[in-house]
Design an enzyme around this catalytic site. Sequence first.
Site, PDB file in Angstrom:
ATOM      1  N   LYS A   1       2.060  -2.196   6.867  1.00  0.00           N
ATOM      2  CA  LYS A   1       2.443  -2.074   5.459  1.00  0.00           C
ATOM      3  C   LYS A   1       3.899  -1.629   5.303  1.00  0.00           C
ATOM      4  O   LYS A   1       4.565  -2.012   4.330  1.00  0.00           O
ATOM      5  CB  LYS A   1       1.496  -1.112   4.739  1.00  0.00           C
ATOM      6  CG  LYS A   1       0.089  -1.673   4.570  1.00  0.00           C
ATOM      7  CD  LYS A   1       0.102  -3.001   3.804  1.00  0.00           C
ATOM      8  CE  LYS A   1      -1.282  -3.529   3.525  1.00  0.00           C
ATOM      9  NZ  LYS A   1      -1.262  -4.809   2.771  1.00  0.00           N
TER      10      LYS A   1
ATOM     11  N   SER B   1       0.854  -1.189   0.000  1.00  0.00           N
ATOM     12  CA  SER B   1       0.000   0.000   0.000  1.00  0.00           C
ATOM     13  C   SER B   1       0.881   1.227   0.000  1.00  0.00           C
ATOM     14  O   SER B   1       2.040   1.175   0.437  1.00  0.00           O
ATOM     15  CB  SER B   1      -0.895   0.007   1.243  1.00  0.00           C
ATOM     16  OG  SER B   1      -1.538   1.262   1.405  1.00  0.00           O
TER      17      SER B   1
ATOM     18  N   TYR C   1      -1.944   0.272  10.810  1.00  0.00           N
ATOM     19  CA  TYR C   1      -1.985  -0.114   9.396  1.00  0.00           C
ATOM     20  C   TYR C   1      -0.717   0.361   8.693  1.00  0.00           C
ATOM     21  O   TYR C   1      -0.112  -0.387   7.925  1.00  0.00           O
ATOM     22  CB  TYR C   1      -3.227   0.484   8.722  1.00  0.00           C
ATOM     23  CG  TYR C   1      -3.391   0.048   7.283  1.00  0.00           C
ATOM     24  CD1 TYR C   1      -3.765  -1.257   6.982  1.00  0.00           C
ATOM     25  CD2 TYR C   1      -3.174   0.935   6.227  1.00  0.00           C
ATOM     26  CE1 TYR C   1      -3.920  -1.676   5.658  1.00  0.00           C
ATOM     27  CE2 TYR C   1      -3.329   0.535   4.913  1.00  0.00           C
ATOM     28  CZ  TYR C   1      -3.706  -0.772   4.628  1.00  0.00           C
ATOM     29  OH  TYR C   1      -3.850  -1.180   3.336  1.00  0.00           O
TER      30      TYR C   1
END
Length: 271
Positions: A173, A154, A169
């Site tokens: 990532k 991402s 998050y």
Amino acid sequence: MEQWRGHNAIVTGAGSGIGMATTVELLKHGVNVIGLDIQADKLEELAGSLGCTSSTSVGSNDSRRGKFHPKVCNITDERAVEEAFGWVDSVLGGVSVLINNAGIIMRTSLLDGTLKDWNFFMNINVLAQCVCSREAYRSMTKNNINGHIVQINSICGHSITPYFAHKMYNASKTAVTVLCEGLRHELSLVNSKIKVTSVSPGSVDTDIFKTANFKPSSQVISSRPALRPEDVAAAIITTLETPPHVQIAELTIIPNGSTIQSHGTPAPVNI
């Protein structure tokens, strides 16, 4: 894609979103797909849309299309992953391509989040991906296949987003970014020709936020444009089409009109 025609690809999170779009695209190019997903109903729905019920050819009379093999699998269960890859080895002759797509996003603050949520985050987004990559390496090496591992990353793995309760998050990532380079390094040390590609999309219109504890419209998406799952699938195909001596290490794709780094200043969030 002719180099992969008739070969086997494992796609995690194949039942929806990017995983489903990638599965469909690989099948069109004659690649057999073993679709792993924890949601049996999603796999059944996908199989039905492809015109098959189990491991039958996609399309009734099109011999150039790949075969779809749906497998219910919890990728956070190491034994289940080992069994899935073992089945591909013994029945289909090994794995040539791995698309590590499965992942989650959820609202969890560093100030008042729970270890349970953080473990869940890392188990799916990082550790499960490592286990699948390890098993892919073992299968490819055992069967003398110079394969390709594609990690769905991402843009959040390359920049810190300013949204509240979104940093875990980012961390997961960012770990994927580091581990992709680490995997390439270890493969080079053992003289392996297996490729590793990180594909980092911006906002994608999928159902991933259904597992989150916040609504993206109020904190993340706003009026920003979004990619379609098919756009990411096309980017994955681009990385797989490279000749043996070329490796796309990182491919970042964002919708036109957006940026990799968030430049807005989000409103404070009360906890």
